[in-house]
Motif scaffolding. Structure first.
Motif, PDB file in Angstrom:
ATOM      1  N   SER A 219      46.084  22.425  49.436  1.00  0.00           N
ATOM      2  CA  SER A 219      46.858  21.283  48.940  1.00  0.00           C
ATOM      3  C   SER A 219      47.502  20.539  50.103  1.00  0.00           C
ATOM      4  O   SER A 219      47.357  20.918  51.271  1.00  0.00           O
ATOM      5  N   ASN A 220      48.264  19.513  49.779  1.00  0.00           N
ATOM      6  CA  ASN A 220      48.984  18.754  50.802  1.00  0.00           C
ATOM      7  C   ASN A 220      50.079  19.563  51.463  1.00  0.00           C
ATOM      8  O   ASN A 220      50.608  19.155  52.508  1.00  0.00           O
ATOM      9  N   LEU A 221      50.415  20.719  50.887  1.00  0.00           N
ATOM     10  CA  LEU A 221      51.408  21.594  51.518  1.00  0.00           C
ATOM     11  C   LEU A 221      50.951  22.032  52.899  1.00  0.00           C
ATOM     12  O   LEU A 221      51.782  22.323  53.768  1.00  0.00           O
ATOM     13  N   LYS A 222      49.642  22.079  53.080  1.00  0.00           N
ATOM     14  CA  LYS A 222      49.101  22.462  54.379  1.00  0.00           C
ATOM     15  C   LYS A 222      49.625  21.549  55.479  1.00  0.00           C
ATOM     16  O   LYS A 222      49.959  22.004  56.583  1.00  0.00           O
ATOM     17  N   TYR A 223      49.713  20.253  55.183  1.00  0.00           N
ATOM     18  CA  TYR A 223      50.168  19.286  56.185  1.00  0.00           C
ATOM     19  C   TYR A 223      51.690  19.241  56.270  1.00  0.00           C
ATOM     20  O   TYR A 223      52.244  18.909  57.315  1.00  0.00           O
TER      21      TYR A 223
ATOM     22  N   ASN B 259      51.353  26.780  61.722  1.00  0.00           N
ATOM     23  CA  ASN B 259      52.191  27.900  62.164  1.00  0.00           C
ATOM     24  C   ASN B 259      52.815  28.627  60.987  1.00  0.00           C
ATOM     25  O   ASN B 259      52.920  29.860  60.986  1.00  0.00           O
ATOM     26  N   TRP B 260      53.265  27.855  60.015  1.00  0.00           N
ATOM     27  CA  TRP B 260      53.827  28.479  58.803  1.00  0.00           C
ATOM     28  C   TRP B 260      52.785  29.370  58.144  1.00  0.00           C
ATOM     29  O   TRP B 260      53.061  30.507  57.768  1.00  0.00           O
ATOM     30  N   ILE B 261      51.567  28.855  58.008  1.00  0.00           N
ATOM     31  CA  ILE B 261      50.496  29.609  57.364  1.00  0.00           C
ATOM     32  C   ILE B 261      50.176  30.868  58.170  1.00  0.00           C
ATOM     33  O   ILE B 261      50.051  31.970  57.610  1.00  0.00           O
ATOM     34  N   SER B 262      50.057  30.740  59.493  1.00  0.00           N
ATOM     35  CA  SER B 262      49.716  31.893  60.340  1.00  0.00           C
ATOM     36  C   SER B 262      50.764  32.987  60.247  1.00  0.00           C
ATOM     37  O   SER B 262      50.437  34.190  60.136  1.00  0.00           O
ATOM     38  N   LYS B 263      52.027  32.607  60.274  1.00  0.00           N
ATOM     39  CA  LYS B 263      53.101  33.603  60.201  1.00  0.00           C
ATOM     40  C   LYS B 263      53.099  34.344  58.870  1.00  0.00           C
ATOM     41  O   LYS B 263      53.327  35.552  58.820  1.00  0.00           O
ATOM     42  N   HIS B 264      52.820  33.626  57.814  1.00  0.00           N
ATOM     43  CA  HIS B 264      52.820  34.285  56.507  1.00  0.00           C
ATOM     44  C   HIS B 264      51.538  35.087  56.276  1.00  0.00           C
ATOM     45  O   HIS B 264      51.551  36.076  55.535  1.00  0.00           O
ATOM     46  N   GLU B 265      50.444  34.694  56.921  1.00  0.00           N
ATOM     47  CA  GLU B 265      49.241  35.535  56.870  1.00  0.00           C
ATOM     48  C   GLU B 265      49.485  36.870  57.560  1.00  0.00           C
ATOM     49  O   GLU B 265      48.980  37.915  57.122  1.00  0.00           O
TER      50      GLU B 265
END
Length: 635
Positions: free
Chosen positions: A487-491, A496-502
């Motif tokens: 979704s647009n949440l990616k942008y 970095n947010w995604i990587s940290k939560h992964e």
């Protein structure tokens, strides 16, 4: 004044000609063939009498021929349809008659000739009124706003005003109309040119009121009918307040479709037509369009305000409000251009008021969403550590909100974003620095997801088995990340947010493995190929059988809906169990198989273990969700 005197000289002093090629302002209308006839003589008529006599001589036959009350032919036949050349001659006669009357009235305002000319002018104007009405009424299909927007533009109408502003008024009208007729075959353009020719003639002759009245009646009925056909109706606050949401939702959808058509085609086309027909007079053009469009536009632009004030504020309704807010915002440049005059300020004001009221309602709905989320307090653990309905509902809602991030930036601009202290220090990546601060709208989305994560942490504590709690957290955080990525949440949140939560998902999965499968892993010796006594081998097999059966039975209840996470878990668990067990099995199986009841000791081959591990995380049955969260996002 100099230009007027030159024009009069042309009327009076040009040589007489009957050439058919003469244009509407050609010398064929000259009153005398020789300047000697202007020589002064006390017994001869005055100059103005001569002008009037010659004008009446030229105009009366043409005008009376088309007197609607003179013959059945004139009554039922359209001058402009029958002969455009004769129509131009008729218009020319009216202009000349009006000029002669003006010139003559300065010398003798009570002349019999002036009375005669006035009567003749009234006959001509009745003819022009009839023609104006016929063109408007008979060409409704060709003068509908959609056709108008196709063949013209308001810019071209405006530019043509400056293009001809230095020419004689009467010359300009005829030339423009002639060019339109000769160069453009389109029926709409021909009708528009004829309307403009008649309108400017009537306005110049002092009959603007009669012309405008006809125009307003016919064109206002077209706009009012179009608004009705677009399913836009005038509703009161009480009607909207009492309306079921399902009914109101349908009306909002109708309004969204109608707003697009009304602004781009209906009002724009009407603006173009009005500008073209009344090009010569700014005040008439603006007042006429205002009266034609005001009722329909006010009904259209007041609807969002009534909805914003009277519909119940709840999170799921915010998307319809956002759609209306977006529609007004996107169409605002067109609204400003179409309704640009001071007399139309009330229309612009209404559109802005609706825009602002929608913004207030959206802020209220979002605040309500956050309050509902923070108050959610369900304590029943989700069977198998699966995805909580709260996660699904909140992420569906937030991802839909992210589609409106641009307008939400405007709507929430004056509302303070969550304090940075309320977010974990490392919650944002590269965007959350002093040099490049995170956008306010990104902080808001991060804050909403953080509230959800805190809620999930609290719900994980209700699991009696800690391994299930970690699987629950891994499942739900993985679901959140997938929704963010798609979704647009990616942008808004960034890589970095995604990587940290992964990384957090991996930690949760690792903790699940450690707590849920460590006793199985530890049941196999670290050195499976070491020499052992038969009894020791037997005990190891029994211990493995017991721990594996217990773990498989318990964790066969687990559900991991994300295929990537499911495969990762199964591969990771298998890699920690299978290689060591296979080595131990291959080394020591023959030691036990010779003994009696060996089948009870060696119960699982490595292939059996692999097969049973591959069946994990699908759950025993389709799990039912019991929704307790108080909203469900819809669009």
């Amino acid at each position: 004044m100099a230009r007027r005197r030159i024009g009069m000289r042309e009327i009076c002093c040009s040589p007489k000609s009957s050439s058919k090629s003469d244009g509407p302002n050609s010398p064929s209308t000259s009153l005398f063939s020789s300047p000697s006839r202007f020589s002064f003589s006390p017994s001869r008529p005055s100059f103005s009498d001569s002008v009037m006599n010659r004008t009446l001589e030229m105009a009366e036959p043409m005008i009376m021929k088309w007197d609607p009350n003179s013959t059945n032919y004139a009554k039922v036949t359209s001058l402009f349809y029958e002969s455009r050349g004769e129509a131009n001659e008729f218009i020319k006669c009216v202009y000349n008659l009006q000029k002669a009357m003006h010139f003559h009235s300065m010398e003798n305002s009570k002349s019999d000739k002036l009375v005669r000319a006035q009567s003749l002018m009234q006959v001509a104007v009745k003819r022009l009124q009839k023609e104006f009405y016929q063109i408007l009424s008979m060409n409704r299909a060709h003068l509908d706003p959609e056709s108008i927007t196709t063949v013209s533009s308001r810019t071209s109408a405006r530019s043509s005003l400056s293009e001809f502003e230095d020419e004689e008024e009467d010359d300009r009208i005829v030339v423009v109309a002639g060019e339109s007729i000769s160069e453009v075959e389109d029926v709409s353009n021909v009708a528009m040119a004829d309307l403009r020719l008649i309108a400017e003639c009537m306005i110049s002759s002092g009959y603007a009121k009669e012309c405008v009245k006809i125009y307003k009646v016919i064109r206002k009925s077209i706009i009012d009918e179009a608004i009705y056909r677009l399913d836009v109706e005038k509703l009161s606050s009480s009607q909207v307040h009492k309306m079921d949401w399902e009914v109101l939702d349908l009306k909002i959808k109708d309004w969204l479709r109608a707003a697009d058509v009304a602004v781009k085609i209906l009002f724009n086309g009407e603006r173009i037509l009005c500008d073209h027909v009344f090009l010569s007079n700014d005040s008439i053009r603006e007042s006429c369009f205002t009266e034609i469009s005001k009722d329909g536009s006010m009904i259209l632009f007041s609807f969002p305000e009534i909805v914003a004030k009277n519909c119940k504020k709840s999170p799921e309704k915010v998307f319809r409000l956002l759609d209306m807010y977006t529609a007004i915002a996107e169409h605002w440049p067109e609204i400003e251009a179409i309704f640009s005059s001071d007399s139309e300020s009330v229309i612009r004001s209404q559109a802005l008021t609706s825009h602002d009221k929608l913004g207030e309602s959206i802020r209220t709905a979002l605040a309500e969403f956050e309050t509902v989320l923070q108050k959610e307090s369900s304590k029943t653990p989700i069977a198998g550590g699966g995805i909580h309905h709260l996660t699904v509902d909140v992420m569906d809602y937030v991802t839909l909100l992210a589609d409106y991030s641009n307008v939400l930036s405007d709507i929430l601009a004056e509302s303070p974003p969550p304090a940075k202290g309320s977010l974990p220090e490392s919650y944002f990546g590269i965007a959350d620095t002093d040099e490049s601060p995170a956008p306010a709208i990104s902080l808001r989305f991060a804050w909403l997801i953080l509230i959800l994560l805190c809620k999930l942490d609290g719900k994980a504590k209700h699991y009696k088995d800690a391994s299930f709690a970690y699987l629950f957290l891994a499942n739900n955080l993985r679901y959140i990340i997938v929704k963010v990525r798609s979704s647009n949440l990616k942008y808004l949140l960034g890589e970095n947010w995604i990587s940290k939560h992964e990384e957090k998902v991996k930690q949760f999965a690792s903790n699940y493995e450690r707590l849920g499968w460590s006793h199985v892993i530890e049941s196999v010796p670290r050195e499976p190929n070491a020499s052992m006594a038969p009894q020791q081998v037997k005990e190891i097999f029994k211990r493995f059988n017991s721990s594996f059966e217990q773990a498989h039975r318990k964790h066969s209840m687990c559900v991991v809906s994300d295929s990537y996470l499911r495969d990762e878990l199964k591969v990771s668990i298998a890699e920690k169990i299978l290689p060591a067990y296979r080595e131990f099995y291959n080394k020591h199986r023959n030691t036990i198989i010779k003994e009696r009841h060996s089948a009870h000791v060696v119960r699982f081959s490595p292939e059996d273990v692999a097969h049973q591990l591959s069946d994990l995380f699908f759950g025993p049955i389709e799990l039912e969700r019991c929704l307790s969260f108080e909203f469900s996002p819809s669009r």
